[in-house]
Design an enzyme around this catalytic site. Structure first.
Site, short mmCIF file in Angstrom:
data_model
loop_
_atom_site.label_atom_id
_atom_site.label_comp_id
_atom_site.label_asym_id
_atom_site.label_seq_id
_atom_site.Cartn_x
_atom_site.Cartn_y
_atom_site.Cartn_z
CG ASN A 173 -1.88 -1.09 1.12
OD1 ASN A 173 -2.76 -0.95 0.13
ND2 ASN A 173 -1.88 -1.86 1.84
CD GLU A 174 4.19 1.66 -2.87
OE1 GLU A 174 4.91 2.27 -2.10
OE2 GLU A 174 5.24 0.77 -3.64
N PRO A 175 2.33 4.85 -1.01
CG PRO A 175 4.12 6.43 -0.58
CD PRO A 175 3.67 5.59 -0.71
#
Length: 655
Positions: A173-175
């Site tokens: 879950n990236e920025p």
């Protein structure tokens, strides 16, 4: 030293925070020994499995990959093997998988989980769920919905295990990932791909996408455990635990979970307020090391030299109790200034008898001259990168310097260099008519293997040997330039490293035996070892463990009673000023000589194969860090030097 090593293998030195007075928004435990964290987490998982089995129910685990949870899985395997822990009632759901990715590829999380856990326990394969990296892209949305449904049908996740990425991602879950996101296909952040480059032998080979559980999926677990190790994670860990909740740092959403807990080693906790400036969170014991840390911190806050700090500076920056117990400011300033001044030494091995002056400060074992100094270098270039200036000084000042290269460093050589060296050897042998048949066979193997080599494929034994010889020849050139003769070089080629892959074997008895034999063969008066534990590939930590455990083995030997062990840094981070116990100043000429020594490692020049998250070349990292240390000493009011290499003395703890 406490951020490196544990005072006990049997005790977890933790501080649990259940309130939020110190700014931490998630209950957090800090331990000096990462292995104890792994054991505590594994014990909690085992407790859940046992409880569910007694109730006739399944235990549902959410699992993570990467280097962080490996210790947990090792302990779970041990509990199964030695204590009969059964996994027959366990259902697992892994967080993520690269896309696309075949299950048997080296970087596959399917393969990772098999190698580290599933192949060693009695879990039903039907109960194992890992995102499928082999799907056609149009199949992924429905697959992700089914993944969520399977979690729901299993009764939800009981314990979710997490690491944290350098961007603050959990899972992939990236920025920008929102709180309610579910399992989905995601494009990987550039930083994430750079961090994964070593596993894929180059960032260009890292998949651009991955399937990951969402933040909402993670938060749906009844219990969440996040683990982080190493200085490289300290800044993002502090933001996740103490900072505001934001999609820019998905890990901050754990602050909203009613049963989340974070486990950190002291290095990963270094940027937390309790570690960085504990006097701001409550009462502290004003031990000399804490006083020194506080005064250096205060000098930085008010931008003054130490001897210029006033009572008002202490009072206005939360150090009233220090001032009350040990003041006035002048007295505190002078004690800390002198303690820093005494760390500075241009004679790391001690002065020659003819160089000693009346009134010189005496150091331990000062009367032993010349000394035998043994420098352990995890890779064939860490010696000159991290302490090249000190190495040169030791040699110039007449000490008997030995260098032990603990690993071959063979995976960090580009394939093009192998072709170049094979061509050279071929031309050389043909020119002098030396064993032309065997040379031709080697050239043919190199050409055929490398032409057909797939990204991430393990090199053949012949290719690995050639790469190791390239690193070895560079190490000889560098130390020869520094004044160390070849007969004092020791290429240990520790077996734990020789896998041909980024993933290494655990440290074993043979590694320890090789190291102990070397120590007893040389009987050094000084040992230098790499305390640079932020190496993202883990080799430095393993090599340090080999040295320190070997020192434990020989600590009863007579010669060891007059031996000091110094830990250096530089390749991945530097010692903080308050930690440094020996500061070796370098002149501009010595900085230049150190740079030239590093340049002898031509295969690592310009573009190293495994640079890690710091994109600077290794010589630039070391040179700039050494300069910054000198500038810090200068700002604190000490003498102004071109550069300083810092060292911390090992006190006898075991990593």
């Amino acid at each position: 030293m406490s951020d490196l090593i544990s005072s006990s293998d049997n005790e977890i030195m933790s501080i649990e925070t259940t309130d939020r007075e110190n700014g931490e928004q998630i209950p957090t435990q800090v331990a000096s020994n990462p292995s104890q964290i792994s054991k505590e987490v594994a014990d909690r998982i085992a407790e859940l499995i046992t409880e569910r089995a007694a109730e006739g129910k399944q235990a549902v685990l959410g699992l993570a990959t990467g280097s962080t949870p490996v210790g947990v899985y090792s302990e779970l395997v041990r509990l199964h093997r030695d204590e009969g822990l059964s996994f027959q009632n366990v259902v697992t759901f892994n967080l993520d998988e690269y896309f696309p990715m075949l299950p048997d590829e080296l970087q596959s999380y399917v393969r990772f989980m098999r190698e580290h856990l599933f192949d060693h326990i009695d879990i039903d394969p039907a109960n194992v769920h890992i995102p499928d990296g082999t799907l056609a892209v149009e199949q992924v949305p429905d697959y992700c919905r089914q993944y969520e449904l399977k979690i729901e049908e299993a009764g939800g996740i009981d314990i979710q295990l997490l690491g944290i990425g350098r961007t603050g991602h959990i899972g992939f879950n990236e920025p920008g990932s929102g709180r309610s996101t579910l399992t989905r296909l995601i494009t990987l952040d550039r930083v994430t791909r750079v961090d994964a480059a070593s596993d894929f032998f180059g960032a260009e080979h890292v998949p651009r996408r991955a399937i990951t559980m969402g933040v909402g999926t993670v938060l749906g677990a009844r219990e969440v455990i996040m683990i982080a190790f190493g200085e490289g994670k300290s800044q993002i860990v502090a933001k996740a635990i103490e900072g505001p909740i934001t999609p820019a740092i998905p890990a901050t959403f754990l602050q909203e979970h009613p049963n989340a807990r974070v486990y950190l080693d002291e290095a990963a906790a270094a940027a937390l307020t309790r570690s960085r400036s504990p006097w701001l969170t409550g009462a502290v014991e004003w031990e000399p090391s804490i006083v020194r840390k506080a005064v250096i911190w205060l000098a930085g806050e008010v931008e003054k030299a130490i001897l210029k700090l006033t009572d008002e500076d202490y009072n206005e920056h939360g150090l009233q109790s220090l001032l009350a117990e040990h003041g006035p400011a002048y007295d505190i300033n002078l004690r800390v200034f002198r303690s820093l001044q005494e760390t500075i030494s241009g004679w790391p091995g001690g002065k020659r008898p003819d160089a000693r002056q009346p009134g010189d400060r005496r150091r331990r074992f000062e009367d032993i001259y010349p000394k035998r100094a043994l420098i352990f270098s995890p890779h064939p270039d860490d010696d000159v990168i991290s302490m090249g200036g000190t190495l040169i000084r030791l040699a110039d000042q007449g000490h008997e310097v030995h260098v032990a290269y603990q690993t071959s460093g063979n995976i960090a050589v580009f394939d093009d260099d192998v072709i170049r060296f094979a061509d050279f050897v071929g031309d050389l042998c043909r020119t002098f008519e030396v064993d032309a048949h065997r040379v031709a066979a080697l050239e043919s193997h190199v050409e055929e293997f490398l032409r057909n080599k797939q990204p991430g494929q393990v090199d053949s034994a012949e290719i690995q040997k050639v790469k190791g010889l390239i690193r070895r020849s560079e190490a000889k050139a560098a130390t020869r330039y520094c004044g160390v003769p070849e007969e004092r070089l020791h290429f240990l080629d520790l077996p734990f490293y020789e896998t041909g892959r980024v993933k290494k074997k655990p440290l074993g008895p043979e590694d320890l035996s090789i190291t102990v034999d070397l120590l007893r063969g040389i009987e050094p008066h000084q040992i230098y070892a790499a305390g640079d534990l932020s190496d993202p590939h883990g080799t430095h930590r393993t090599c340090l463990a080999a040295v320190l455990r070997a020192c434990e083995e020989v600590k009863g030997d007579e010669w060891f009673q007059q031996c000091e062990v110094w830990l250096y840094r530089g390749a991945w981070q530097e010692w903080a000023p308050h930690e440094i116990e020996m500061a070796v100043p370098l002149s501009p000429d010595e900085v230049e000589r150190k740079r030239v020594a590093i340049f002898k490692h031509e295969s690592q020049k310009d573009k190293a194969l495994f640079p890690g998250p710091d994109r600077r070349e290794f010589w630039q990292r070391a040179e700039q860090r050494n300069a910054e240390t000198a500038q810090t000493f200068d700002r604190l009011g000490l003498a102004e030097f071109e550069a300083i290499e810092g060292f911390v003395r090992w006190k006898g703890d075991v990593i």
